[in-house]
Design a protein around this motif. Structure first.
Motif, PDB file in Angstrom:
ATOM      1  N   PHE A   5      28.837  26.712  41.157  1.00 15.59           N
ATOM      2  CA  PHE A   5      27.663  25.961  40.689  1.00 15.59           C
ATOM      3  C   PHE A   5      26.989  25.253  41.865  1.00 15.59           C
ATOM      4  N   ALA A   6      27.818  24.601  42.700  1.00 17.62           N
ATOM      5  CA  ALA A   6      27.311  23.876  43.865  1.00 17.62           C
ATOM      6  C   ALA A   6      26.615  24.820  44.829  1.00 17.62           C
ATOM      7  N   ALA A   7      27.225  25.984  45.071  1.00 20.15           N
ATOM      8  CA  ALA A   7      26.659  26.986  45.975  1.00 20.15           C
ATOM      9  C   ALA A   7      25.329  27.506  45.426  1.00 20.15           C
ATOM     10  N   GLY A   8      25.282  27.745  44.132  1.00 22.41           N
ATOM     11  CA  GLY A   8      24.061  28.227  43.487  1.00 22.41           C
ATOM     12  C   GLY A   8      22.928  27.228  43.624  1.00 22.41           C
ATOM     13  N   ILE A   9      23.223  25.960  43.362  1.00 22.67           N
ATOM     14  CA  ILE A   9      22.216  24.890  43.461  1.00 22.67           C
ATOM     15  C   ILE A   9      21.777  24.725  44.916  1.00 22.67           C
ATOM     16  N   LEU A  10      22.756  24.771  45.832  1.00 22.39           N
ATOM     17  CA  LEU A  10      22.489  24.609  47.265  1.00 22.39           C
ATOM     18  C   LEU A  10      21.550  25.687  47.772  1.00 22.39           C
ATOM     19  N   ILE A  11      21.799  26.929  47.377  1.00 19.42           N
ATOM     20  CA  ILE A  11      20.970  28.059  47.822  1.00 19.42           C
ATOM     21  C   ILE A  11      19.546  27.930  47.257  1.00 19.42           C
ATOM     22  N   ILE A  12      19.431  27.518  45.991  1.00 14.45           N
ATOM     23  CA  ILE A  12      18.110  27.308  45.383  1.00 14.45           C
ATOM     24  C   ILE A  12      17.366  26.188  46.128  1.00 14.45           C
ATOM     25  N   ASN A  20       8.378  28.511  51.522  1.00 18.04           N
ATOM     26  CA  ASN A  20       7.736  29.822  51.664  1.00 18.04           C
ATOM     27  C   ASN A  20       7.962  30.577  50.361  1.00 18.04           C
ATOM     28  N   GLU A  21       6.861  30.983  49.762  1.00 17.86           N
ATOM     29  CA  GLU A  21       6.913  31.576  48.434  1.00 17.86           C
ATOM     30  C   GLU A  21       7.887  32.756  48.340  1.00 17.86           C
ATOM     31  N   ASN A  22       7.826  33.649  49.328  1.00 14.85           N
ATOM     32  CA  ASN A  22       8.689  34.825  49.313  1.00 14.85           C
ATOM     33  C   ASN A  22      10.157  34.449  49.506  1.00 14.85           C
ATOM     34  N   ILE A  23      10.410  33.514  50.417  1.00 10.14           N
ATOM     35  CA  ILE A  23      11.787  33.062  50.677  1.00 10.14           C
ATOM     36  C   ILE A  23      12.330  32.339  49.438  1.00 10.14           C
ATOM     37  N   ILE A  24      11.497  31.478  48.843  1.00 13.61           N
ATOM     38  CA  ILE A  24      11.901  30.748  47.639  1.00 13.61           C
ATOM     39  C   ILE A  24      12.320  31.745  46.557  1.00 13.61           C
ATOM     40  N   GLU A  25      11.498  32.774  46.383  1.00 12.64           N
ATOM     41  CA  GLU A  25      11.764  33.782  45.348  1.00 12.64           C
ATOM     42  C   GLU A  25      13.118  34.468  45.565  1.00 12.64           C
ATOM     43  N   SER A  26      13.360  34.922  46.796  1.00 12.79           N
ATOM     44  CA  SER A  26      14.610  35.627  47.084  1.00 12.79           C
ATOM     45  C   SER A  26      15.812  34.681  46.991  1.00 12.79           C
ATOM     46  N   PHE A  27      15.626  33.443  47.457  1.00 16.24           N
ATOM     47  CA  PHE A  27      16.703  32.453  47.370  1.00 16.24           C
ATOM     48  C   PHE A  27      16.996  32.105  45.911  1.00 16.24           C
ATOM     49  N   MET A  28      15.951  32.014  45.114  1.00 14.51           N
ATOM     50  CA  MET A  28      16.106  31.709  43.690  1.00 14.51           C
ATOM     51  C   MET A  28      16.914  32.794  42.988  1.00 14.51           C
ATOM     52  N   ILE A  29      16.654  34.048  43.371  1.00 13.38           N
ATOM     53  CA  ILE A  29      17.361  35.187  42.774  1.00 13.38           C
ATOM     54  C   ILE A  29      18.845  35.138  43.162  1.00 13.38           C
ATOM     55  N   VAL A  30      19.116  34.979  44.464  1.00 16.61           N
ATOM     56  CA  VAL A  30      20.500  34.932  44.961  1.00 16.61           C
ATOM     57  C   VAL A  30      21.231  33.729  44.350  1.00 16.61           C
ATOM     58  N   GLY A  31      20.580  32.573  44.389  1.00 15.48           N
ATOM     59  CA  GLY A  31      21.159  31.357  43.815  1.00 15.48           C
ATOM     60  C   GLY A  31      21.416  31.503  42.327  1.00 15.48           C
ATOM     61  N   GLY A  32      20.460  32.133  41.665  1.00 17.75           N
ATOM     62  CA  GLY A  32      20.578  32.360  40.219  1.00 17.75           C
ATOM     63  C   GLY A  32      21.750  33.261  39.889  1.00 17.75           C
ATOM     64  N   ILE A  33      21.934  34.303  40.703  1.00 11.85           N
ATOM     65  CA  ILE A  33      23.049  35.235  40.502  1.00 11.85           C
ATOM     66  C   ILE A  33      24.386  34.504  40.683  1.00 11.85           C
ATOM     67  N   ILE A  34      24.491  33.713  41.763  1.00 11.29           N
ATOM     68  CA  ILE A  34      25.723  32.964  42.038  1.00 11.29           C
ATOM     69  C   ILE A  34      25.983  31.963  40.908  1.00 11.29           C
ATOM     70  N   PHE A  35      24.921  31.277  40.487  1.00  8.17           N
ATOM     71  CA  PHE A  35      25.026  30.295  39.413  1.00  8.17           C
ATOM     72  C   PHE A  35      25.482  30.965  38.118  1.00  8.17           C
ATOM     73  N   PHE A  36      24.890  32.118  37.827  1.00  9.38           N
ATOM     74  CA  PHE A  36      25.222  32.882  36.614  1.00  9.38           C
ATOM     75  C   PHE A  36      26.665  33.386  36.677  1.00  9.38           C
ATOM     76  N   ALA A  37      27.065  33.883  37.855  1.00  2.30           N
ATOM     77  CA  ALA A  37      28.435  34.381  38.050  1.00  2.30           C
ATOM     78  C   ALA A  37      29.446  33.252  37.850  1.00  2.30           C
TER      79      ALA A  37
END
Ligand code: ZN
Length: 76
Positions: A5-12, A20-37
């Motif tokens: 959970f902490a890692a997911g929030i940290l990455i987001i 940066n819109e593109n970086i935010i988007e990709s980070f949100m996806i990675v963070g979301g996946i970690i958070f979901f996992a």
């Protein structure tokens, strides 16, 4: 299991920090996946291995005995 959970929030948060819109988007996806996992992992581990009773609604972490079937959940 809270590390996920902490890692997911940290990455987001890190993605937002880049502003940066593109970086935010990709980070949100990675963070979301970690958070979901982490969420799935928590959900799987927070069930009685004997009867499958959800321990999510039990306060104070995993109890020594399952409130439903009464089997021992902790070793020792
Ligand atoms: Zn049980």
């Amino acid at each position: 299991m809270w590390i996920g959970f902490a890692a997911g929030i940290l990455i987001i948060a890190l993605g937002i920090a880049f502003e940066n819109e593109n970086i935010i988007e990709s980070f949100m996806i990675v963070g979301g996946i970690i958070f979901f996992a982490a969420f799935i992992q928590t959900f799987i581990f927070y069930t009685c291995p004997y009867c499958g009773y959800s321990l999510m609604n039990v306060r104070g972490g995993i109890p020594e005995h399952c409130p439903k079937c009464g089997k021992q959940l902790k070793d020792g």
